[in-house]
Design a protein around this motif. Structure first.
Motif, short mmCIF file in Angstrom:
data_model
loop_
_atom_site.label_atom_id
_atom_site.label_comp_id
_atom_site.label_asym_id
_atom_site.label_seq_id
_atom_site.Cartn_x
_atom_site.Cartn_y
_atom_site.Cartn_z
N GLY A 54 44.25 35.96 42.66
CA GLY A 54 43.86 34.94 43.62
C GLY A 54 42.42 35.04 44.06
O GLY A 54 42.07 34.70 45.20
N ILE A 55 41.55 35.49 43.17
CA ILE A 55 40.12 35.64 43.46
C ILE A 55 39.36 34.47 42.84
O ILE A 55 39.59 34.12 41.68
N LYS A 56 38.45 33.91 43.62
CA LYS A 56 37.63 32.80 43.14
C LYS A 56 36.17 33.23 43.01
O LYS A 56 35.67 34.01 43.82
N LYS B 280 35.07 40.39 44.04
CA LYS B 280 35.80 39.98 45.25
C LYS B 280 35.56 38.49 45.42
O LYS B 280 34.71 37.89 44.73
N ASN B 281 36.30 37.88 46.33
CA ASN B 281 36.14 36.44 46.56
C ASN B 281 34.69 36.08 46.81
O ASN B 281 33.99 36.72 47.61
N GLY B 282 34.23 35.03 46.08
CA GLY B 282 32.87 34.54 46.27
C GLY B 282 31.83 35.20 45.38
O GLY B 282 30.64 34.92 45.55
N SER C 219 39.04 36.18 29.65
CA SER C 219 39.94 37.24 30.15
C SER C 219 39.73 37.49 31.64
O SER C 219 40.67 37.81 32.37
N LEU C 220 38.49 37.32 32.12
CA LEU C 220 38.24 37.47 33.55
C LEU C 220 38.98 36.38 34.32
O LEU C 220 39.52 36.63 35.42
N GLY C 221 39.01 35.18 33.76
CA GLY C 221 39.75 34.08 34.40
C GLY C 221 41.21 34.42 34.59
O GLY C 221 41.82 34.07 35.62
N GLU C 222 41.81 35.11 33.63
CA GLU C 222 43.22 35.50 33.75
C GLU C 222 43.43 36.45 34.93
O GLU C 222 44.40 36.31 35.69
#
Length: 520
Positions: free
Chosen positions: A302-304, A274-276, A293-296
């Motif tokens: 829209g998760i950072k 999740k975000n964060g 692949s996680l970056g994709e």
């Protein structure tokens, strides 16, 4: 005496070292202790210069003598020149019985082997060793024990006083005449000096060795002038091109890409994605591929990532540049991309080894990890991992941050092919335990994924996920059905190495093996 992972630790080793057997990954939680302290030489007269003309001269000024402990860092990896440079002068002086306490040793340090054989070096304490030093240890050439510690465990050992460093030699890409050291700005940049900070703070004498002397003050300093006794300028401290030797590169191996995709699918189906979220990965091909692949998926959803941690390689830096990671905190740079990133990106930070992973401070960064993605030479049916000793019994790897991050992360994932050549990587019992199974949550292979039964929450989270789940015993059985169950390694009786748990207890020992021809 049998320890918490079922390994029999000889009474002689316990008596020789004064250490205790491993009692569990979290047995020392909330224990208190007083930190050790170095002997400090006050510099009151401002006219005194810290500059010394040579390594030989600085050894004399530091009072080098038989039986001392000398420390080094490994941020130059296979491009390091400092260890050999110093030890060559020690050898010329006829000094004996030296213990080398390094954050790690590699093939670059093969020239040390004759010094082991003639008694110049009788003790080695390191995260691990590769190359001919590992062969020398495994075949009984080292007079004393080789003690292998994790990165966090090494800091703990120094801060608690288990190790006392007489002289620390710190290779500094840039340094001023008063001892302010930086990891960048010279001709031998290494990005950070994280693992050397504890050496500077706790050694009786601290020597900065640099090939780029810069005007005073050299700020912001990775290591401050207040810890430094002497500065020596030499021609070269290392080859930065070899920092990346054997390190991270995107893989084209179909099997590794498949395991990376399994890993990504597992991660995104946990409650921690999740975000964060916080994340650390190793630098093996599958681990790097899983980061890519996680970056994709992060872009799509829209998760950072709030924080990326540990040893840093190019793929993590690219996610930072793209804005998919808020901050990187860095203890080691695995390639030139990472070195350039920490020079130029204000959200890429250098931290100390203690901040990173010391289990006996008031809270290390590893304790805040949601995910860590690791590799392993072997994993057994109890999820114990071996990352130091090859299946043939040879010391050939390093603990690094493996046990530290495994103990700290909410979700510890180990990626390992079912077979390493013709050797099962999933087995009944690992050759040597370096990371206890209680801290390993998931094992991902090219033949399936096993979740540690301790983690019923993860098993529940994955009940509707279409991935090839199996028990760890089923994976072991598949491996044995393909290549057969391997014969156990034949060891002698003599203990040549100690695998120290990050908390300072003994998790396993390494016994002597018969010598054989070692390939470079």
């Amino acid at each position: 005496m049998i320890n918490a992972v079922g390994r029999d630790i000889p009474e002689k080793v316990l008596k020789d070292t004064g250490m205790q057997v491993f009692q569990g990954a979290y047995a020392r939680h909330n224990q208190t202790y007083k930190k050790a302290a170095p002997t400090v030489r006050g510099v009151v007269d401002p006219k005194e210069s810290k500059m010394v003309s040579s390594i030989a001269e600085v050894l004399k000024k530091c009072g080098i003598k038989d039986g001392m402990t000398l420390s080094f860092h490994h941020h130059f990896r296979e491009g390091d020149y400092v260890v050999n440079m110093v030890m060559e002068e020690v050898h010329k002086m006829g000094i004996k019985d030296i213990t080398i306490c390094a954050s790690s040793l590699g093939k670059a340090h093969n020239p040390i082997v004759p010094m082991i054989e003639d008694g110049t070096v009788t003790g080695i304490q390191s995260s691990g060793v590769r190359g001919k030093i590992g062969e020398a240890i495994s075949t009984g050439k080292l007079k004393g024990y080789a003690i292998m510690r994790s990165h966090g465990g090494r800091v703990r050992a120094i801060e608690e006083g288990d190790v006392h460093i007489d002289i620390a030699f710190i290779g500094a890409p840039t340094c001023d005449e008063y001892g302010n050291m930086r990891a960048v700005g010279g001709k031998s940049d290494c990005g950070v000096l994280s693992y050397a900070v504890v050496d500077a703070m706790y050694a009786d004498k601290v020597v900065a060795v640099t090939d780029t002397l810069v005007p005073y003050p050299n700020l912001p300093a990775s290591i401050s002038q207040v810890y430094v006794d002497y500065v020596v300028k030499v021609d070269e401290i290392g080859n930065p091109a070899k920092i990346a030797t054997g390190a991270a590169k995107p893989t084209t191996d179909v099997r590794k890409i498949m395991m990376a995709n399994y890993c990504t699918q597992f991660v995104i189906n946990t409650p921690y994605f999740k975000n964060g979220f916080t994340y650390q990965t190793g630098v093996g091909g599958a681990s790097i591929a899983s980061t890519i692949s996680l970056g994709e998926i992060m872009r799509e959803r829209g998760i950072k990532m709030g924080l990326g941690l540990g040893g840093i390689a190019g793929p993590m830096c690219k996610l930072l540049e793209e804005g998919l990671i808020e901050k990187l905190v860095d203890t080691q740079d695995f390639d030139l991309t990472a070195i350039e990133s920490i020079k130029n990106n204000p959200n890429h930070f250098e931290i100390t080894g203690s901040e990173y992973a010391n289990p006996m401070n008031k809270g290390a960064y590893v304790n805040q990890l949601d995910f860590v993605i690791l590799a392993s030479l072997e994993v057994d049916v109890n999820f114990n991992c071996n990352v130091v000793v090859d299946s043939n019994g040879m010391v050939t790897g390093a603990q690094g941050g493996h046990p530290d991050t495994a103990a700290g992360a909410k979700c510890t994932i180990v990626i390992a092919p079912l077979l390493q050549g013709r050797t099962p990587a999933i087995c009944t019992n690992v050759t040597t335990v370096t990371t206890p199974g209680e801290t390993v949550d998931v094992v991902i292979t090219d033949y399936g994924i096993a979740i540690n039964p301790r983690r019923q929450d993860l098993i529940e989270a994955m009940k509707d996920v279409k991935l090839p789940f199996k028990t760890i015993e089923e994976l072991r059985d598949i491996a044995y059905s393909i290549v057969g169950e391997p014969d156990p390694v034949e060891f002698g009786d003599r203990v040549v190495g100690i695998i120290e748990s990050r908390d300072g207890t003994i998790i396993d020992v390494v016994r002597e093996i018969k010598p054989f021809e070692f390939e470079d």
